[in-house]
Design an enzyme around this catalytic site. Structure first.
Site, short mmCIF file in Angstrom:
data_model
loop_
_atom_site.label_atom_id
_atom_site.label_comp_id
_atom_site.label_asym_id
_atom_site.label_seq_id
_atom_site.Cartn_x
_atom_site.Cartn_y
_atom_site.Cartn_z
N GLY A 81 0.82 -1.22 0.00
CA GLY A 81 0.00 0.00 0.00
C GLY A 81 0.85 1.26 0.00
N ARG A 145 1.00 -5.63 -5.06
CA ARG A 145 1.00 -6.54 -3.91
C ARG A 145 1.39 -7.98 -4.27
NH1 ARG A 145 -0.69 -4.32 0.65
NH2 ARG A 145 -2.21 -2.64 0.64
N ASP A 176 5.16 -7.83 5.24
CA ASP A 176 5.12 -8.94 4.29
C ASP A 176 6.13 -8.75 3.15
OD1 ASP A 176 3.18 -10.48 5.57
OD2 ASP A 176 1.55 -9.32 4.69
N LYS A 202 8.28 0.54 5.30
CA LYS A 202 7.17 1.39 4.83
C LYS A 202 5.85 0.86 5.34
CE LYS A 202 4.48 -0.07 2.49
NZ LYS A 202 3.46 -0.77 1.71
N THR A 203 4.99 1.64 5.84
CA THR A 203 3.55 1.37 5.98
C THR A 203 2.92 2.43 6.87
OG1 THR A 203 1.80 -0.14 6.67
CG2 THR A 203 3.83 -0.35 7.89
N ASP A 205 0.46 1.88 8.49
CA ASP A 205 -0.15 1.17 9.62
C ASP A 205 0.67 1.29 10.91
OD1 ASP A 205 -1.81 0.44 7.59
OD2 ASP A 205 -1.19 -1.65 7.53
N TYR A 425 -7.70 5.84 2.38
CA TYR A 425 -7.04 6.24 1.13
C TYR A 425 -6.76 7.74 1.12
CZ TYR A 425 -8.40 1.53 0.04
OH TYR A 425 -8.53 0.16 0.10
P1 FBP Z 1 0.60 -2.13 3.73
O1 FBP Z 1 1.41 -0.90 3.99
O2 FBP Z 1 0.77 -3.16 4.78
O3 FBP Z 1 0.80 -2.64 2.37
O4 FBP Z 1 -0.95 -1.73 3.84
C1 FBP Z 1 -1.42 -0.46 3.99
C2 FBP Z 1 -2.92 -0.42 3.87
O5 FBP Z 1 -3.28 0.91 3.65
C3 FBP Z 1 -3.71 -1.00 5.04
O6 FBP Z 1 -3.89 -0.06 6.08
C4 FBP Z 1 -5.01 -1.37 4.40
O7 FBP Z 1 -5.70 -2.38 5.11
C5 FBP Z 1 -4.56 -1.89 3.05
O8 FBP Z 1 -3.35 -1.20 2.75
C6 FBP Z 1 -5.55 -1.65 1.95
O9 FBP Z 1 -5.15 -2.34 0.82
P2 FBP Z 1 -5.47 -1.91 -0.67
O10 FBP Z 1 -4.59 -0.76 -1.01
O11 FBP Z 1 -5.09 -3.13 -1.45
O12 FBP Z 1 -6.91 -1.57 -0.73
#
Ligand code: FBP
Length: 551
Positions: A81, A145, A176, A202-203, A205, A425
């Site tokens: 993400g 991903r 991951d 990076k994240t 989260d 987002y």
């Molecule tokens: P990672 O940084 O772990 O890839 O995820 C970030 C994130 O924004 C999470 O908070 C959310 O659950 C997920 O990506 C949403 O995924 P996608 O962009 O595939 O909708």
């Protein structure tokens, strides 16, 4: 990119700050190493799976003399993400490599790991990087991903490295993706492929942190964006005094984002998933807890308020956690058959016939839309896609039901009108705040220095983040050190351990001390938008949770 906003134009001239070791010496540093390390858990299994990269020492950079290094070709991918600051990591790698040797080349593989598997890349030259310095988003080379998983994919990546003459690869990703980086580093060593692999944390989260990695990049900016929005909603709630706002916040499993935003905005309720799990709360008990705040505020004449809900909450309610585990194993074992069932009714029937008694009861207690959301495809790493589960709506319905009962019993007589929101987002591609702009650039520079030092299987580590950038230190942490075994797609696999909110830690203690005051009153804080120009106390501040954690 023909037209840019005024902010982008002015922001392009921002010079990110670096740790003193780089600010004073450029990338000419010496790698001081410590003792051999161990994985955070499951040492026997992890050391067996990673015979070449297990046990490496932690690296800290110290100043060294300027020297000539041989020309290198380095590849980079953005994985998973989006998170604010990714472009600055790339700029940091590029500038570090350029300073080491102007003949060094940086290649950006397009669309994440799939770009590596399919050998799609572009040269990242200074004029291209100039367009993206200090901007949000991952659009320079995009992300993806895909997981490098099968033997065929590993060999395809090795072939790409040969085709492009790569000496090193930088994987910018979350837990991951960095697990994948570690698997690649090990695979290359086992197969005598001379390509170093370095990860960057990076994240948004915030769950990729541990004793060595203080923060993942993007968290600071994303939480500032969400806190601005929450503050605006709080002010709206307090102005109209007619709605309860239930706001779900991204962040996957861990509740770091919710905790940080709660500390920045003082909502009436903030649910922390880790606490729900620790107390073994059922969904009904959770709804009753929120309803009690609604009831007490109504009794004081306040039929309004703000509730923050972490995206991954549902996975932490014990009965639903067991259910999700069973569902994931079931779906993994019966993928073909499940997909062949043509209607959702057939799918639900099939699932119900296979679940154990308790999980079947938990599944049946959920509304139809949530049942279907729980059956949606897992991501390539085997995770439930929690961003697609509308927990905020589920909780509103459950709180309504509890209040209806209490009204019948004569213990509640207020009004409950709810609005739901999901913020995720909106924050992932914001222009990085100074903290992320500096941190990301420093991570990129550190990755370049780790490559120059000949390291592989490491994550770039910049530490001391609660203090000013000049006092930050830089080095590398072995990826295997962060690993444990976890169940994914129905199998035990090595993965980097996610950091959940520490209920014994200072950020949670601060929240727990203040929450009853926030529930009863209107103590809202309105942080306003990120400031890119102006006083340092406004522009440079790290996240509050990081300040509390690092003292
Ligand atoms: P990672 O940084 O772990 O890839 O995820 C970030 C994130 O924004 C999470 O908070 C959310 O659950 C997920 O990506 C949403 O995924 P996608 O962009 O595939 O909708």
């Amino acid at each position: 990119m023909s037209e840019v906003s005024i902010l982008e134009k002015l922001r392009a001239g921002y010079h990110p700050k670096l740790p003193a070791v780089f600010a004073e010496n450029g990338p000419w540093v010496r790698a001081a190493t410590g003792e051999p390390t161990r994985s955070v858990a499951d040492a026997a299994a992890i050391s067996k799976l990673f015979p070449n990269t297990y046990g490496l020492p932690v690296v800290t950079f110290e100043p060294d003399v300027k020297r000539t290094t041989t020309a290198l070709t380095v590849g980079v991918i953005l994985s998973g993400g989006q998170a604010p600051g990714g472009h600055n990591v790339i700029a940091g790698i590029l500038d570090g490599l350029e300073a080491l040797n102007p003949d060094n080349r940086l290649l950006g593989f397009l669309g994440g790991p799939s770009g590596l598997i399919e050998d799609r890349c572009i040269r990242i030259a200074p004029d291209l990087a100039a367009l993206y310095r200090n901007t949000g988003g991952f659009d320079m080379i995009r992300s993806g991903r895909t997981k490098v998983e099968t033997e065929e994919q590993f060999r395809a990546v090795a072939q790409t490295c040969r085709n492009r003459g790569l000496n090193a690869l930088v994987v910018i990703g979350g837990d991951d993706s960095n697990t994948n980086a570690c698997l690649l580093a090990e695979d290359f060593l086992q197969n005598n492929i001379d390509v170093q692999v370095i990860g960057c944390p990076k994240t948004i989260d915030g769950d990729l942190k541990n004793a060595q990695i203080e923060a993942s990049f993007g968290f600071a900016t994303a939480t500032r964006v969400y806190s601005e929005l929450i503050g605006n909603i709080e002010r709206d709630a307090n102005s109209a005094q007619k709605y309860w706002h239930f706001i779900r916040l991204m962040g996957r499993s861990a509740s770091h984002i919710t905790l940080e935003c709660a500390l920045q905005t003082h909502p009436n309720v903030a649910v922390i998933s880790e606490e729900v799990a620790a107390e073994g709360l059922t969904l009904r008990e959770l709804a009753e807890g929120i309803a009690a705040v609604v009831r007490d505020r109504a009794a004081a004449g306040m039929n309004f308020g703000v509730v923050l809900i972490p995206e991954g909450l549902i996975e932490f309610v014990p009965e639903i956690k067991t259910l999700i585990g069973e569902l994931s194993d079931l779906l993994a074992a019966n993928a073909g058959l499940f997909k062949s069932l043509s209607s959702t009714d057939e799918q639900l029937q099939f699932i119900n016939s296979k679940l154990g008694r308790e999980s079947s009861q938990a599944f049946s207690s959920l509304p139809h839309n949530i049942q279907l959301q729980l059956l949606m495809d897992r991501d390539p790493h085997g995770n439930v896609q929690v961003s697609r589960i509308e927990t905020e709506k589920l909780l509103v319905d459950m709180v309504k039901a509890v209040l209806r009962e209490w009204r019948g019993a004569g213990t509640y007589s207020g009004k409950f009108s709810a609005q739901t929101h999901f913020f995720g987002y909106e924050g992932r591609c914001a222009p990085p705040c100074n903290f992320d702009a500096d941190y990301c650039y420093s991570l990129g520079y550190t990755a370049a220095a780790l490559i120059a030092a000949g390291k592989t299987g490491y994550m770039a580590a910049v530490r001391g983040l609660a203090g000013p950038a000049a006092q930050w230190t830089a080095g590398g942490v072995p990826l295997t050190m962060m690993m444990n075994m976890e169940r994914r797609h129905g199998e035990d696999r090595p993965v980097i351990r996610k950091a959940l909110v520490d209920l014994g830690g200072k950020p949670f203690a601060e929240f727990a001390n203040r929450r009853s005051e926030w529930a009863a009153g209107n103590c809202y804080l309105y942080p306003g938008p990120i400031q890119y120009f102006g006083a340092s106390e406004l522009c440079d501040r790290p996240p509050l949770t990081l300040e509390l954690e690092c003292g």
